[in-house]
Design a protein around this motif. Sequence first.
Motif: not given
Length: 178
Positions: A15, A18, A22
């Motif tokens: 991840a 991502e 973020a």
Amino acid sequence: MTSQAEPTSDGWRAAAPEICIAAVPVAAATGYVAAGLPGAAAVVIGATVVALVVMRAITPLGTPPGDVRQTDAEAVPVTFTGYWRKRAGLVDGTQSLAAYDAVLRGTLQHLLAARLAERHGISLQDDPDAARRLLCPRPRDDALWYWVDPARPPAQAGKQPGIPPRTLARLIDRLEQL
């Protein structure tokens, strides 16, 4: 009997993109709280620079421009203006002999010369008789030679009609068959 999901070996690493995406707004908000608008702008600019550097580092190098070998399937399409010019030359060549000699004749001669050289090892300029025998094998094809004969002088400006469309189609068919 309880089934337990096996943990993945990557964990949070899968991840990472991502999480990085973020983290940028969170860092920008923190910068805004700490230093106002200039702080948020500095964080966004800094994140952009870091992202560009990372992207440059992880993307593979392309082929150098001089080392590109292009196939027919990858050929760059002709621009619209180039197409329009060729089309205009084609239309003009069917209407006026002078226009045919100025544009279309040269194109057809180049096509003929390329076909003869590639497939038969004959030069149109050096051996026009052999070129004529190959282009015009039947008596009905003899009229085609007039339109691509390299020894024929260009037409004088006047109202002589250009190459008839049917003759042009026959000539192109013969060029394809060579």
